[in-house]
Motif scaffolding. Sequence first.
Motif, PDB file in Angstrom:
ATOM      1  N   ARG A   3      32.975 -15.945 -24.032  1.00 57.92           N
ATOM      2  CA  ARG A   3      33.661 -14.901 -23.272  1.00 57.92           C
ATOM      3  C   ARG A   3      32.856 -14.535 -22.048  1.00 57.92           C
ATOM      4  NH1 ARG A   3      35.413 -10.903 -28.099  1.00 57.92           N
ATOM      5  NH2 ARG A   3      37.327 -12.003 -28.576  1.00 57.92           N
ATOM      6  N   GLY A   4      33.560 -14.193 -20.986  1.00 54.98           N
ATOM      7  CA  GLY A   4      32.938 -13.681 -19.786  1.00 54.98           C
ATOM      8  C   GLY A   4      33.446 -12.283 -19.506  1.00 54.98           C
ATOM      9  N   TYR A   5      32.675 -11.526 -18.766  1.00 49.97           N
ATOM     10  CA  TYR A   5      33.031 -10.164 -18.406  1.00 49.97           C
ATOM     11  C   TYR A   5      32.887 -10.056 -16.900  1.00 49.97           C
ATOM     12  CZ  TYR A   5      33.312  -5.083 -19.213  1.00 49.97           C
ATOM     13  OH  TYR A   5      33.698  -3.767 -19.245  1.00 49.97           O
ATOM     14  N   LEU A   6      33.889  -9.512 -16.231  1.00 51.31           N
ATOM     15  CA  LEU A   6      33.905  -9.371 -14.778  1.00 51.31           C
ATOM     16  C   LEU A   6      33.916  -7.889 -14.438  1.00 51.31           C
ATOM     17  CD1 LEU A   6      34.367 -10.904 -12.000  1.00 51.31           C
ATOM     18  CD2 LEU A   6      36.779 -10.394 -12.364  1.00 51.31           C
ATOM     19  N   ALA A   7      33.000  -7.474 -13.558  1.00 44.86           N
ATOM     20  CA  ALA A   7      32.923  -6.058 -13.192  1.00 44.86           C
ATOM     21  C   ALA A   7      32.625  -5.919 -11.712  1.00 44.86           C
ATOM     22  CB  ALA A   7      31.838  -5.366 -14.011  1.00 44.86           C
ATOM     23  N   LEU A  15      27.553  -2.777 -19.071  1.00 44.55           N
ATOM     24  CA  LEU A  15      26.622  -3.618 -19.829  1.00 44.55           C
ATOM     25  C   LEU A  15      26.840  -3.449 -21.328  1.00 44.55           C
ATOM     26  CD1 LEU A  15      24.362  -5.675 -19.631  1.00 44.55           C
ATOM     27  CD2 LEU A  15      22.740  -3.781 -19.521  1.00 44.55           C
ATOM     28  N   ALA A  16      27.026  -2.214 -21.774  1.00 44.53           N
ATOM     29  CA  ALA A  16      27.262  -1.969 -23.206  1.00 44.53           C
ATOM     30  C   ALA A  16      28.553  -2.636 -23.674  1.00 44.53           C
ATOM     31  CB  ALA A  16      27.303  -0.470 -23.478  1.00 44.53           C
ATOM     32  N   GLU A  17      29.606  -2.555 -22.864  1.00 43.91           N
ATOM     33  CA  GLU A  17      30.871  -3.195 -23.226  1.00 43.91           C
ATOM     34  C   GLU A  17      30.731  -4.711 -23.284  1.00 43.91           C
ATOM     35  OE1 GLU A  17      33.741  -1.775 -20.408  1.00 43.91           O
ATOM     36  OE2 GLU A  17      33.909   0.182 -21.381  1.00 43.91           O
ATOM     37  N   ALA A  18      30.001  -5.286 -22.319  1.00 45.80           N
ATOM     38  CA  ALA A  18      29.797  -6.737 -22.314  1.00 45.80           C
ATOM     39  C   ALA A  18      29.060  -7.176 -23.577  1.00 45.80           C
ATOM     40  CB  ALA A  18      29.034  -7.160 -21.062  1.00 45.80           C
ATOM     41  N   VAL A  19      28.056  -6.421 -23.976  1.00 42.25           N
ATOM     42  CA  VAL A  19      27.318  -6.728 -25.206  1.00 42.25           C
ATOM     43  C   VAL A  19      28.243  -6.569 -26.416  1.00 42.25           C
ATOM     44  CG1 VAL A  19      25.460  -5.933 -26.729  1.00 42.25           C
ATOM     45  CG2 VAL A  19      25.046  -6.161 -24.262  1.00 42.25           C
ATOM     46  N   ALA A  27      29.781 -11.151 -14.683  1.00 37.75           N
ATOM     47  CA  ALA A  27      29.870 -11.351 -13.239  1.00 37.75           C
ATOM     48  C   ALA A  27      29.962 -10.005 -12.538  1.00 37.75           C
ATOM     49  CB  ALA A  27      31.085 -12.203 -12.896  1.00 37.75           C
ATOM     50  N   ILE A  28      29.115  -9.816 -11.536  1.00 35.29           N
ATOM     51  CA  ILE A  28      29.081  -8.595 -10.741  1.00 35.29           C
ATOM     52  C   ILE A  28      29.461  -8.932  -9.296  1.00 35.29           C
ATOM     53  CG2 ILE A  28      27.586  -6.722  -9.901  1.00 35.29           C
ATOM     54  CD1 ILE A  28      28.085  -6.666 -12.932  1.00 35.29           C
ATOM     55  N   ARG A  29      30.217  -8.042  -8.668  1.00 34.91           N
ATOM     56  CA  ARG A  29      30.641  -8.228  -7.281  1.00 34.91           C
ATOM     57  C   ARG A  29      29.410  -8.208  -6.365  1.00 34.91           C
ATOM     58  NH1 ARG A  29      35.672  -7.427  -4.893  1.00 34.91           N
ATOM     59  NH2 ARG A  29      35.527  -7.133  -2.649  1.00 34.91           N
ATOM     60  N   ALA A  30      29.323  -9.169  -5.467  1.00 41.60           N
ATOM     61  CA  ALA A  30      28.152  -9.336  -4.601  1.00 41.60           C
ATOM     62  C   ALA A  30      27.825  -8.068  -3.816  1.00 41.60           C
ATOM     63  CB  ALA A  30      28.369 -10.505  -3.649  1.00 41.60           C
ATOM     64  N   LEU A  49      26.324 -13.662 -13.411  1.00 37.55           N
ATOM     65  CA  LEU A  49      27.077 -14.421 -12.410  1.00 37.55           C
ATOM     66  C   LEU A  49      27.389 -13.484 -11.252  1.00 37.55           C
ATOM     67  CD1 LEU A  49      29.660 -16.207 -14.754  1.00 37.55           C
ATOM     68  CD2 LEU A  49      27.388 -16.995 -14.074  1.00 37.55           C
ATOM     69  N   ILE A  50      27.845 -14.048 -10.147  1.00 37.16           N
ATOM     70  CA  ILE A  50      28.155 -13.250  -8.971  1.00 37.16           C
ATOM     71  C   ILE A  50      29.484 -13.711  -8.392  1.00 37.16           C
ATOM     72  CG2 ILE A  50      26.850 -14.750  -7.422  1.00 37.16           C
ATOM     73  CD1 ILE A  50      25.942 -12.248  -5.941  1.00 37.16           C
ATOM     74  N   TRP A  51      30.275 -12.764  -7.898  1.00 36.74           N
ATOM     75  CA  TRP A  51      31.583 -13.112  -7.347  1.00 36.74           C
ATOM     76  C   TRP A  51      31.842 -12.351  -6.050  1.00 36.74           C
ATOM     77  CZ3 TRP A  51      35.831  -9.615  -7.176  1.00 36.74           C
ATOM     78  CH2 TRP A  51      35.644  -8.418  -7.847  1.00 36.74           C
TER      79      TRP A  51
END
Length: 103
Positions: A3-7, A15-19, A27-30, A49-51
């Motif tokens: 699973r991936g998490y995009l924020a 971070l807690a939700e991703a864990v 992935a965090i917005r640049a 990751l970065i988007w």
Amino acid sequence: MPRGYLAGELTGTVLAEAVEVGAATLAIRASQLREGDFGRIRAAGIVPLIWSLRAEEHIRLAVDLGIPWLGADDPARTRRLVEDQLGRAAASRPLTVPAPGAP
């Protein structure tokens, strides 16, 4: 399947939700990155990751940080910048990242 998490930005809640959901990547917005974000993500056992990469300095920073996946608005331009920074031979190889906890 991992699973991936995009924020948009990294917060304690994100971070807690991703864990909690067992995300392998986050992935965090640049434009929302702050110093230490990738360290916090890695410390949680998640691959950062970065988007939404647009600016050349963001692309080059992502390469310097060893980010294995870049989400960019202009993939061809981003690839040219990555190849320029890493060298064409290194950039032509696919980047792979083991799931957290994998050998």
